[in-house]
Motif scaffolding. Structure first.
Motif, PDB file in Angstrom:
ATOM      1  N   LEU A  26       0.821  -1.205   0.000  1.00  0.00           N
ATOM      2  CA  LEU A  26       0.000   0.000   0.000  1.00  0.00           C
ATOM      3  C   LEU A  26       0.863   1.267   0.000  1.00  0.00           C
ATOM      4  O   LEU A  26       0.521   2.262  -0.635  1.00  0.00           O
ATOM      5  N   GLU A  27       1.987   1.202   0.693  1.00  0.00           N
ATOM      6  CA  GLU A  27       2.884   2.359   0.772  1.00  0.00           C
ATOM      7  C   GLU A  27       3.414   2.774  -0.606  1.00  0.00           C
ATOM      8  O   GLU A  27       3.848   3.908  -0.791  1.00  0.00           O
ATOM      9  N   ASP A  28       3.389   1.849  -1.577  1.00  0.00           N
ATOM     10  CA  ASP A  28       3.913   2.126  -2.913  1.00  0.00           C
ATOM     11  C   ASP A  28       2.844   2.559  -3.918  1.00  0.00           C
ATOM     12  O   ASP A  28       3.139   2.770  -5.096  1.00  0.00           O
ATOM     13  N   VAL A  29       1.593   2.688  -3.468  1.00  0.00           N
ATOM     14  CA  VAL A  29       0.526   3.143  -4.361  1.00  0.00           C
ATOM     15  C   VAL A  29       0.733   4.635  -4.617  1.00  0.00           C
ATOM     16  O   VAL A  29       0.904   5.409  -3.673  1.00  0.00           O
ATOM     17  N   PRO A  30       0.751   5.054  -5.895  1.00  0.00           N
ATOM     18  CA  PRO A  30       1.042   6.462  -6.211  1.00  0.00           C
ATOM     19  C   PRO A  30      -0.140   7.404  -5.973  1.00  0.00           C
ATOM     20  O   PRO A  30      -0.561   8.145  -6.857  1.00  0.00           O
ATOM     21  N   PHE A  34      -4.062   6.647  -0.246  1.00  0.00           N
ATOM     22  CA  PHE A  34      -3.870   5.214  -0.006  1.00  0.00           C
ATOM     23  C   PHE A  34      -2.501   4.919   0.595  1.00  0.00           C
ATOM     24  O   PHE A  34      -2.398   4.170   1.570  1.00  0.00           O
ATOM     25  N   SER A  35      -1.444   5.504   0.037  1.00  0.00           N
ATOM     26  CA  SER A  35      -0.081   5.178   0.484  1.00  0.00           C
ATOM     27  C   SER A  35       0.166   5.608   1.928  1.00  0.00           C
ATOM     28  O   SER A  35       0.950   4.980   2.631  1.00  0.00           O
ATOM     29  N   GLN A  36      -0.523   6.656   2.370  1.00  0.00           N
ATOM     30  CA  GLN A  36      -0.370   7.092   3.751  1.00  0.00           C
ATOM     31  C   GLN A  36      -1.449   6.503   4.658  1.00  0.00           C
ATOM     32  O   GLN A  36      -1.591   6.899   5.811  1.00  0.00           O
ATOM     33  N   ALA A 113     -17.326  -7.847 -10.667  1.00  0.00           N
ATOM     34  CA  ALA A 113     -17.194  -6.886 -11.762  1.00  0.00           C
ATOM     35  C   ALA A 113     -16.178  -7.379 -12.781  1.00  0.00           C
ATOM     36  O   ALA A 113     -15.422  -8.314 -12.524  1.00  0.00           O
ATOM     37  N   GLU A 114     -16.201  -6.702 -13.908  1.00  0.00           N
ATOM     38  CA  GLU A 114     -15.123  -6.825 -14.884  1.00  0.00           C
ATOM     39  C   GLU A 114     -14.671  -5.410 -15.182  1.00  0.00           C
ATOM     40  O   GLU A 114     -15.495  -4.510 -15.332  1.00  0.00           O
ATOM     41  N   ILE A 115     -13.364  -5.244 -15.197  1.00  0.00           N
ATOM     42  CA  ILE A 115     -12.815  -3.932 -15.520  1.00  0.00           C
ATOM     43  C   ILE A 115     -11.998  -4.055 -16.805  1.00  0.00           C
ATOM     44  O   ILE A 115     -11.305  -5.044 -17.010  1.00  0.00           O
ATOM     45  N   ASP A 116     -12.111  -3.064 -17.641  1.00  0.00           N
ATOM     46  CA  ASP A 116     -11.366  -3.045 -18.900  1.00  0.00           C
ATOM     47  C   ASP A 116      -9.979  -2.478 -18.608  1.00  0.00           C
ATOM     48  O   ASP A 116      -9.731  -1.285 -18.779  1.00  0.00           O
ATOM     49  N   VAL A 117      -9.086  -3.368 -18.149  1.00  0.00           N
ATOM     50  CA  VAL A 117      -7.749  -2.949 -17.726  1.00  0.00           C
ATOM     51  C   VAL A 117      -7.030  -2.212 -18.854  1.00  0.00           C
ATOM     52  O   VAL A 117      -6.487  -1.124 -18.643  1.00  0.00           O
ATOM     53  N   ASP A 118      -7.042  -2.769 -20.045  1.00  0.00           N
ATOM     54  CA  ASP A 118      -6.333  -2.134 -21.168  1.00  0.00           C
ATOM     55  C   ASP A 118      -6.983  -0.811 -21.566  1.00  0.00           C
ATOM     56  O   ASP A 118      -6.291   0.186 -21.791  1.00  0.00           O
ATOM     57  N   GLY A 119      -8.307  -0.805 -21.654  1.00  0.00           N
ATOM     58  CA  GLY A 119      -9.020   0.411 -22.041  1.00  0.00           C
ATOM     59  C   GLY A 119      -8.796   1.555 -21.069  1.00  0.00           C
ATOM     60  O   GLY A 119      -8.586   2.704 -21.475  1.00  0.00           O
ATOM     61  N   ILE A 120      -8.825   1.239 -19.777  1.00  0.00           N
ATOM     62  CA  ILE A 120      -8.616   2.261 -18.750  1.00  0.00           C
ATOM     63  C   ILE A 120      -7.175   2.771 -18.804  1.00  0.00           C
ATOM     64  O   ILE A 120      -6.923   3.971 -18.740  1.00  0.00           O
ATOM     65  N   SER A 121      -6.226   1.842 -18.966  1.00  0.00           N
ATOM     66  CA  SER A 121      -4.808   2.229 -19.079  1.00  0.00           C
ATOM     67  C   SER A 121      -4.575   3.093 -20.308  1.00  0.00           C
ATOM     68  O   SER A 121      -3.841   4.086 -20.247  1.00  0.00           O
ATOM     69  N   ASN A 122      -5.200   2.718 -21.413  1.00  0.00           N
ATOM     70  CA  ASN A 122      -5.026   3.477 -22.665  1.00  0.00           C
ATOM     71  C   ASN A 122      -5.566   4.899 -22.567  1.00  0.00           C
ATOM     72  O   ASN A 122      -5.160   5.771 -23.336  1.00  0.00           O
ATOM     73  N   LYS A 123      -6.480   5.132 -21.628  1.00  0.00           N
ATOM     74  CA  LYS A 123      -7.013   6.486 -21.416  1.00  0.00           C
ATOM     75  C   LYS A 123      -6.113   7.287 -20.455  1.00  0.00           C
ATOM     76  O   LYS A 123      -6.424   8.421 -20.110  1.00  0.00           O
ATOM     77  N   GLY A 124      -5.023   6.659 -20.000  1.00  0.00           N
ATOM     78  CA  GLY A 124      -4.070   7.364 -19.146  1.00  0.00           C
ATOM     79  C   GLY A 124      -4.298   7.199 -17.655  1.00  0.00           C
ATOM     80  O   GLY A 124      -3.664   7.889 -16.855  1.00  0.00           O
ATOM     81  N   TYR A 125      -5.185   6.295 -17.263  1.00  0.00           N
ATOM     82  CA  TYR A 125      -5.465   6.078 -15.844  1.00  0.00           C
ATOM     83  C   TYR A 125      -4.695   4.870 -15.321  1.00  0.00           C
ATOM     84  O   TYR A 125      -4.478   3.908 -16.045  1.00  0.00           O
ATOM     85  N   LYS A 126      -4.310   4.943 -14.058  1.00  0.00           N
ATOM     86  CA  LYS A 126      -3.650   3.811 -13.407  1.00  0.00           C
ATOM     87  C   LYS A 126      -4.722   2.827 -12.949  1.00  0.00           C
ATOM     88  O   LYS A 126      -5.738   3.227 -12.393  1.00  0.00           O
ATOM     89  N   THR A 127      -4.481   1.538 -13.196  1.00  0.00           N
ATOM     90  CA  THR A 127      -5.462   0.506 -12.834  1.00  0.00           C
ATOM     91  C   THR A 127      -5.146  -0.166 -11.501  1.00  0.00           C
ATOM     92  O   THR A 127      -5.894  -1.038 -11.063  1.00  0.00           O
ATOM     93  N   ILE A 128      -4.061   0.240 -10.856  1.00  0.00           N
ATOM     94  CA  ILE A 128      -3.721  -0.349  -9.559  1.00  0.00           C
ATOM     95  C   ILE A 128      -4.930  -0.239  -8.635  1.00  0.00           C
ATOM     96  O   ILE A 128      -5.609   0.789  -8.601  1.00  0.00           O
TER      97      ILE A 128
END
Length: 163
Positions: A26-30, A34-36, A113-128
């Motif tokens: 969790l400490e490494d989440v950008p 969350f990280s704190q 749920a199902e998340i569109d990991v590639d689609g979300i990443s391609n829009k510039g969002y982090k999927t972590i």
């Protein structure tokens, strides 16, 4: 005879990974929230697959309107927040196919749920995806996974023990 009536409910449970992917402390989440650990302690998974399953037996407390987060309450009382991606609230539900609704009873491994990991990443969002114990005053998080990779529905992320 009365011992069964007043027996304390078992409050310990293993929380399985809701996602297949790579474990991130969790400490490494950008994201400082969350990280704190401002929302609580936990762990994160960088997903490599789209399926999101229930990490615990319990019920769905809240599916956020923007579909980017789901909160659950375990049968043991633990409250878990799964925040799928960072800043993904901005997507207004795009890329998220939610399979449950508020109040649904769930078992470990049930599809949430199902998340569109590639689609979300391609829009510039982090999927972590941070998986947070919200009511940490009542539970202790132990045996946190040191595995590098986990599989949804089978690998244990951490153990929760009632305080």
């Amino acid at each position: 005879m009365f011992k069964k009536l007043f027996k304390k409910k078992d409050s310990s449970v293993d929380l399985i990974s809701p996602l297949t992917g790579n474990v991130v402390p969790l400490e490494d989440v950008p994201d400082q929230v969350f990280s704190q650990k401002m929302m609580g302690d936990g762990i994160a998974v960088q997903p490599t697959a789209n399926l999101v399953v229930s990490p615990i037996d319990g019920e769905v407390v809240d599916v956020f309107k923007t579909k980017h987060a789901i909160s659950l309450r375990g049968d043991n009382g633990a409250e878990i927040l799964m925040h799928m991606g960072l800043e993904t609230v901005e997507l207004n539900g795009e890329g998220f196919d939610i399979k449950v609704k508020n109040g649904d009873k769930i078992k470990q491994g049930d599809s949430l749920a199902e998340i569109d990991v590639d689609g979300i990443s391609n829009k510039g969002y982090k999927t972590i995806t941070p998986i947070i114990l919200v009511n940490g005053d009542d539970y202790e998080l132990t045996n946190v996974s040191t595995e590098k990779e986990v599989k949804a529905g089978s690998d244990i992320l951490f153990h929760l023990e009632g305080k």
